[in-house]
Design an enzyme around this catalytic site. Structure first.
Site, PDB file in Angstrom:
ATOM      1  N   ARG A  70      26.660  -1.724  -6.254  1.00 35.43           N
ATOM      2  CA  ARG A  70      25.414  -1.666  -5.054  1.00 35.43           C
ATOM      3  C   ARG A  70      26.024  -0.872  -3.937  1.00 35.43           C
ATOM      4  O   ARG A  70      27.290  -0.682  -3.703  1.00 35.43           O
ATOM      5  CB  ARG A  70      24.826  -3.288  -4.887  1.00 35.43           C
ATOM      6  CG  ARG A  70      23.885  -3.197  -4.315  1.00 35.43           C
ATOM      7  CD  ARG A  70      23.820  -5.085  -4.145  1.00 35.43           C
ATOM      8  NE  ARG A  70      24.679  -5.859  -3.472  1.00 35.43           N
ATOM      9  CZ  ARG A  70      25.208  -6.767  -3.591  1.00 35.43           C
ATOM     10  NH1 ARG A  70      24.505  -7.763  -4.708  1.00 35.43           N
ATOM     11  NH2 ARG A  70      26.028  -6.933  -2.958  1.00 35.43           N
ATOM     12  N   ARG A 105      29.275  -2.334 -10.904  1.00 31.63           N
ATOM     13  CA  ARG A 105      27.478  -2.850 -10.268  1.00 31.63           C
ATOM     14  C   ARG A 105      26.881  -1.334  -9.632  1.00 31.63           C
ATOM     15  O   ARG A 105      25.480  -1.583  -8.904  1.00 31.63           O
ATOM     16  CB  ARG A 105      28.092  -3.805  -9.436  1.00 31.63           C
ATOM     17  CG  ARG A 105      26.135  -4.119  -9.195  1.00 31.63           C
ATOM     18  CD  ARG A 105      26.147  -5.796  -8.885  1.00 31.63           C
ATOM     19  NE  ARG A 105      26.618  -6.194  -7.412  1.00 31.63           N
ATOM     20  CZ  ARG A 105      27.703  -7.261  -7.601  1.00 31.63           C
ATOM     21  NH1 ARG A 105      26.922  -8.306  -7.828  1.00 31.63           N
ATOM     22  NH2 ARG A 105      27.364  -7.554  -5.673  1.00 31.63           N
ATOM     23  N   ARG A 149      27.349 -20.819   2.566  1.00 27.99           N
ATOM     24  CA  ARG A 149      28.787 -20.095   2.731  1.00 27.99           C
ATOM     25  C   ARG A 149      29.366 -19.990   3.745  1.00 27.99           C
ATOM     26  O   ARG A 149      30.930 -19.990   3.778  1.00 27.99           O
ATOM     27  CB  ARG A 149      27.952 -17.875   2.972  1.00 27.99           C
ATOM     28  CG  ARG A 149      28.059 -16.999   1.367  1.00 27.99           C
ATOM     29  CD  ARG A 149      27.692 -15.611   1.982  1.00 27.99           C
ATOM     30  NE  ARG A 149      28.345 -14.951   1.238  1.00 27.99           N
ATOM     31  CZ  ARG A 149      27.351 -14.775   0.202  1.00 27.99           C
ATOM     32  NH1 ARG A 149      26.184 -15.152  -0.011  1.00 27.99           N
ATOM     33  NH2 ARG A 149      27.908 -13.880  -0.471  1.00 27.99           N
ATOM     34  N   LYS A 178      26.168 -15.148 -10.221  1.00 31.68           N
ATOM     35  CA  LYS A 178      25.518 -16.186  -9.597  1.00 31.68           C
ATOM     36  C   LYS A 178      24.009 -15.788  -9.537  1.00 31.68           C
ATOM     37  O   LYS A 178      23.379 -16.959 -10.394  1.00 31.68           O
ATOM     38  CB  LYS A 178      25.959 -16.525  -8.084  1.00 31.68           C
ATOM     39  CG  LYS A 178      27.468 -17.261  -8.206  1.00 31.68           C
ATOM     40  CD  LYS A 178      27.413 -17.538  -6.649  1.00 31.68           C
ATOM     41  CE  LYS A 178      27.689 -16.679  -6.112  1.00 31.68           C
ATOM     42  NZ  LYS A 178      28.025 -15.492  -5.704  1.00 31.68           N
ATOM     43  N   ARG A 209      35.230  -9.030   0.572  1.00 32.62           N
ATOM     44  CA  ARG A 209      33.866  -9.561   0.929  1.00 32.62           C
ATOM     45  C   ARG A 209      35.077 -11.091   0.064  1.00 32.62           C
ATOM     46  O   ARG A 209      34.793 -12.259  -0.078  1.00 32.62           O
ATOM     47  CB  ARG A 209      32.972  -8.939  -0.088  1.00 32.62           C
ATOM     48  CG  ARG A 209      32.146  -8.599   0.636  1.00 32.62           C
ATOM     49  CD  ARG A 209      31.311  -7.483  -0.195  1.00 32.62           C
ATOM     50  NE  ARG A 209      30.692  -8.117  -1.234  1.00 32.62           N
ATOM     51  CZ  ARG A 209      30.170  -7.803  -2.425  1.00 32.62           C
ATOM     52  NH1 ARG A 209      30.348  -6.232  -2.277  1.00 32.62           N
ATOM     53  NH2 ARG A 209      29.491  -8.265  -3.336  1.00 32.62           N
TER      54      ARG A 209
HETATM   55  P1  ADP Z   1      27.399 -11.347  -3.801  1.00 32.68           P
HETATM   56  O1  ADP Z   1      26.992 -12.470  -5.044  1.00 32.68           O
HETATM   57  O2  ADP Z   1      27.974 -10.309  -4.716  1.00 32.68           O
HETATM   58  O3  ADP Z   1      28.250 -11.538  -2.392  1.00 32.68           O
HETATM   59  P2  ADP Z   1      24.644 -11.187  -1.658  1.00 32.68           P
HETATM   60  O4  ADP Z   1      23.377 -10.951  -2.543  1.00 32.68           O
HETATM   61  O5  ADP Z   1      25.061 -12.755  -2.095  1.00 32.68           O
HETATM   62  O6  ADP Z   1      26.281 -10.771  -2.176  1.00 32.68           O
HETATM   63  O7  ADP Z   1      25.165 -11.001  -0.649  1.00 32.68           O
HETATM   64  C1  ADP Z   1      25.739  -9.793  -0.059  1.00 32.68           C
HETATM   65  C2  ADP Z   1      25.624 -10.083   1.447  1.00 32.68           C
HETATM   66  O8  ADP Z   1      24.618 -10.700   2.238  1.00 32.68           O
HETATM   67  C3  ADP Z   1      27.282 -10.300   1.726  1.00 32.68           C
HETATM   68  O9  ADP Z   1      27.946  -9.999   2.161  1.00 32.68           O
HETATM   69  C4  ADP Z   1      26.392 -11.494   3.301  1.00 32.68           C
HETATM   70  O10 ADP Z   1      26.313 -10.234   4.460  1.00 32.68           O
HETATM   71  C5  ADP Z   1      25.457 -11.695   3.452  1.00 32.68           C
HETATM   72  N1  ADP Z   1      25.241 -12.353   2.662  1.00 32.68           N
HETATM   73  C6  ADP Z   1      24.277 -13.306   1.984  1.00 32.68           C
HETATM   74  N2  ADP Z   1      24.270 -14.401   1.629  1.00 32.68           N
HETATM   75  C7  ADP Z   1      25.022 -15.045   3.033  1.00 32.68           C
HETATM   76  C8  ADP Z   1      25.011 -16.112   4.340  1.00 32.68           C
HETATM   77  N3  ADP Z   1      24.467 -17.464   3.741  1.00 32.68           N
HETATM   78  N4  ADP Z   1      25.657 -15.843   5.336  1.00 32.68           N
HETATM   79  C9  ADP Z   1      26.132 -14.723   5.731  1.00 32.68           C
HETATM   80  N5  ADP Z   1      25.706 -13.636   5.303  1.00 32.68           N
HETATM   81  C10 ADP Z   1      25.083 -13.848   3.625  1.00 32.68           C
END
Ligand code: ADP
Length: 186
Positions: free
Chosen positions: A133, A131, A92, A15, A144
């Site tokens: 991270r 990746r 989310r 994404k 996740r």
């Molecule tokens: P990925 O797309 O790999 O899951 P993101 O960068 O979108 O990773 O998100 C990494 C972390 O940030 C998530 O696992 C969560 O802990 C937090 N996070 C991101 N966006 C949200 C959201 N909308 N609500 C709650 N937590 C979030």
């Protein structure tokens, strides 16, 4: 012109990569809650300190916290003339989606399109492991994916019922996937 977009899909679906490309091409504001939260963590803000441990466990940061972040950016964008935007990683869960709907009603800016990026778990796990991270070790990745299935996947039906959802196959090269996505846009 469709210019208020939302990207939906499991972690590792790409994404962020696709959102960045499309936002640059169409001059949209790219709002990634993951990036914004990581920025807060790196800057050591109070908000970042609150989010850090939750993110490391692969759980969701509190709705109130991410909502506050998204609300201020979207209000700013609307005040600045209402340019388009692309949301990536938000909403989310259903609570966040309901809050977003309410906010967008207030701003008079409905979502034009939700792009669902679909990929198998095996490919997702491979991508995330490569990746590297901080929250990308195998146990956290599995968690996740579980959180995605339980909390985020219900948004597929949510946006399908709203008539906004279009799916793309997210396996292939970055260019191939970008083409599939732009194919959904006029
Ligand atoms: P990925 O797309 O790999 O899951 P993101 O960068 O979108 O990773 O998100 C990494 C972390 O940030 C998530 O696992 C969560 O802990 C937090 N996070 C991101 N966006 C949200 C959201 N909308 N609500 C709650 N937590 C979030």
């Amino acid at each position: 012109m469709k210019q208020r977009l939302l990207f939906l899909g499991p972690p590792g679906a790409g994404k962020g990569t696709q959102a960045q490309l499309l936002a640059a091409e169409r001059q949209l504001l790219h709002l990634s809650t993951g990036d914004l939260l990581r920025g807060e963590v790196a800057a050591g803000t109070e908000l970042g300190q609150e989010a850090e441990a939750v993110m490391a466990r692969g759980e969701l940061v509190s709705d109130a916290l991410v909502l506050a972040i998204v609300r201020s950016r979207l209000e700013q964008q609307a005040a600045g003339g209402g340019g388009g935007w692309l949301l990536d990683g938000f909403p989310r869960n259903v609570t966040q989606a309901d809050a977003l709907r309410e906010l967008l009603e207030q701003l008079g800016q409905p979502i034009d399109l939700v792009v669902l990026m679909e990929l198998t778990d095996a490919v997702l796990i491979q991508r995330l492991l490569s990746r590297g991270r901080a929250d990308d070790n195998e146990a956290v990745i599995r968690h996740r994916l579980e959180v995605y299935r339980e909390q985020t996947a219900p948004l597929i039906a949510y946006y399908r019922e709203a008539g906004l959802l279009q799916a793309v196959e997210a396996d292939g090269t970055v260019e191939q996937i970008a083409e599939r996505i732009t194919g959904l846009l006029p």
